[in-house]
Enzyme design. Structure first.
Site, short mmCIF file in Angstrom:
data_model
loop_
_atom_site.label_atom_id
_atom_site.label_comp_id
_atom_site.label_asym_id
_atom_site.label_seq_id
_atom_site.Cartn_x
_atom_site.Cartn_y
_atom_site.Cartn_z
N MET B 1 0.89 -1.22 -0.14
CA MET B 1 0.05 -0.11 0.03
C MET B 1 1.05 1.15 -0.06
SD MET B 1 -3.50 -0.65 1.96
CE MET B 1 -2.95 -0.86 3.74
N CYS B 2 1.30 1.61 1.16
CA CYS B 2 2.09 2.98 1.07
C CYS B 2 1.11 4.01 1.60
CB CYS B 2 3.07 3.27 0.15
SG CYS B 2 4.51 1.94 -0.12
N GLY B 3 1.55 4.98 2.18
CA GLY B 3 0.84 6.11 2.62
C GLY B 3 1.56 7.23 2.32
N ARG B 32 -1.10 2.05 6.61
CA ARG B 32 -0.93 1.92 5.13
C ARG B 32 0.50 1.33 4.82
NH1 ARG B 32 -4.77 3.43 1.84
NH2 ARG B 32 -3.37 3.05 0.05
N THR B 155 4.77 6.74 4.49
CA THR B 155 5.04 5.80 5.33
C THR B 155 5.07 4.34 4.32
OG1 THR B 155 4.29 4.39 7.14
CG2 THR B 155 2.63 5.60 5.86
#
Lengths: 227, 304
Positions: B1-3, B32, B155
């Site tokens: 995902m990554c945020g 995330r 993140t």
């Protein structure tokens, strides 16, 4: 009316409380405050209750809904009303990706715009979008109706099965096997009914119907060169 | 995902709050991507910052590497010793030097402390990134106390390379430039080889670093950031939502499929980016902000 503060009591308590409402509950009207973009609000409901969400939500709001009437006074994140079975979900603002994906029944109304993949793989749901929809909408849509008062993005109805698409504005491009079709009397009647249910002030005669050319249903030996 | 989160301030009165607003936004996005987190902050005092350049340094042994570093550098350079300073923040340190001494100081730094890595170079940019959750990264570097004009946070949920400090975002490959990424690139190896042949140096095997280096390389050849992002739409294959920062600008671009989420908000006071709306809910005036989802394959850019 029951007021539920999501920030105060949390998501599990909210959905459990709503799940606990039986068909004959006296608590038929709920208001959820402080949604603050949270995910999975009012998911999996199965009772004839009204749920009003006072603000914008995150992913999967109203997913798998059965019977309930859900109103969002804000915008929604990806996957609103995903796999809805029955009831209604009404969004006053915009919806993110894949609104109403795989929905099997009920009515999803988006008063603003919906982004990409609206109604992807829909299987019987009715979706009415007052604004525009993004690219790849109604991809592999199997049944149900998608009504768009504004414009549609690229590749509308790619690999479409038997869902019917009605667009009032322009379509940027049609996907594979999706074609323009004639509006017969029964389509005008169906569309009028959907517009009425969705509170949309538009004439069915302004819409164009799109559907499947039914050329991709079965393996065709002449297409082997394409693989 | 990554945020991803980003905040570009139009209202100068919000500048003292940039670090705290941005770190709160990033913490909201923790689930995330729990692997590592980083933040780029552009700070500065307008006109006079152009006389000095900041190098954000990173060391796995800060107790050893950063102690006496300023004095050791001053002993090696010929002039302007009084204009060189070092501020240590946990595993990172900001080395401030006169703008015309950057190359000289970097040569000296490599000789004196070969294990110290340069995270960013520029008039305005500072980058802090480490393995760990956003909360711990923000606390380690006291990000919430930082002021600035704009900033970007990330993140990470690693997919294309190892979970290391250097694999964390943001990636900076040019002066005052940085890029964060949600997604994964599928042609990063071939593009990296091509860029290496053109003299570009890489620190990691990470796909995002290739995108950052691609943009820097395009701009070095004369493209504007907008033009570089436009050509990136043709040359970068894969999934991406990118947020980029420059000395006085902030940009967003999504790939044509646009699976990776993005929400933007704009008021008279700021332009904000979040992978999800949740990241934006505490911003001042969010209830009356213009909120929208950036279109696929469309370059968005704001400058001061």
């Amino acid at each position: 009316m029951q007021i539920f503060d999501l920030e105060d009591r949390g998501l599990r308590a909210l959905n459990q409380t709503l799940h606990d409402q039986a068909n004959d509950t006296n608590q038929t009207s709920w208001e959820i405050i402080n949604p603050r973009g949270s995910h999975a609000i009012a998911v999996g409901l199965d009772a004839p209750i009204e749920v009003k969400i006072k603000g914008s939500t995150g992913y999967y709001c109203g997913g798998m809904n059965k019977q309930a009437d859900i109103l969002v006074e804000g915008s929604v994140g990806p996957g609103v009303a995903e796999n809805m079975m029955s009831g209604t979900v009404v969004i006053e603002g915009d919806a993110s990706q894949y609104a109403g994906a795989t929905g099997r029944g009920g009515l999803l109304v988006i008063k603003g715009n919906a982004s990409s993949r609206c109604g992807i793989s829909m299987k019987g749901i009715n979706i009415v979008v007052h604004g525009n929809i993004g690219h790849m909408s109604a991809f592999m849509a199997q049944s149900g109706n998608l009504v768009v008062l504004g414009d549609a993005g690229d590749a509308l109805g790619d690999s479409l099965y038997e869902a019917q698409l009605f667009v009032r504005g322009t379509v940027k491009s049609l996907g594979a096997d999706c074609v323009k079709k004639e509006m017969r009397a029964e389509h005008i009647a169906l569309l009028q009914n959907l517009l009425d249910m969705a509170g949309a002030d538009a004439s069915p005669k302004e819409f164009t119907r799109y559907g499947s050319a039914r050329q991709l249903y079965h393996f065709d030996i002449d297409n082997t060169g394409a693989y | 995902m990554c945020g991803i989160v980003g905040l570009f301030l139009k209202d100068q009165s919000l500048q003292p709050q940039l670090g705290s607003l941005l770190s709160d936004m990033l913490v909201t996005m923790s689930d995330r991507g729990p692997d590592s987190a980083g933040i780029a902050i552009y700070s500065g005092d307008g006109e006079f910052r152009s006389s000095a350049t900041k190098l954000t340094l990173q060391s796995n042994a800060p107790d050893k590497d950063f102690v006496d570093l300023a004095a050791d550098i001053k002993a090696e350079v010929e002039t302007n010793q009084s204009k060189i300073s070092l501020t240590i923040k946990d595993t990172h340190a900001v080395l401030t030097v006169p703008a015309d001494m950057v190359d000289e100081v970097r040569t000296v730094l490599t000789k004196l402390r070969p294990n110290v890595r340069v995270m960013s170079v520029g008039e305005a940019i500072e980058i802090y990134k480490e393995v760990g959750l956003p909360r711990s990264v923000a606390d380690r570097f006291a990000v919430s106390q930082m002021s600035g004009t704009h900033g970007i946070g990330h993140t990470r949920m690693a997919t294309e390379s190892a979970v290391t400090t250097m694999g964390a975002h943001p990636f900076s490959t040019g002066a005052d430039q940085c890029l964060v990424h949600n997604g994964s690139l599928s042609n990063h190896n071939s593009l990296r080889r091509k860029l290496i042949r053109n003299g570009v140096h890489f620190e990691t095997d990470n796909d995002t670093e290739v995108a950052a280096a691609y943009l820097t390389h395009s701009m070095q050849k004369g493209a504007s950031l907008g033009e570089a992002l436009e050509s990136g739409l043709d040359d970068l294959d894969g999934f991406y939502t990118f947020v980029v920062g420059t000395r006085d600008g902030f940009g967003v671009v999504r790939d044509p499929i646009a699976c990776k989420p993005a929400v933007m908000a704009e008021t008279d006071q700021y332009v904000a980016f979040g992978s999800e709306y949740r990241a934006l809910v505490n911003l001042p005036g969010i209830d009356v902000a213009h909120i929208w989802e950036p279109e696929p394959a469309t370059v968005y850019f704001w400058t001061h």
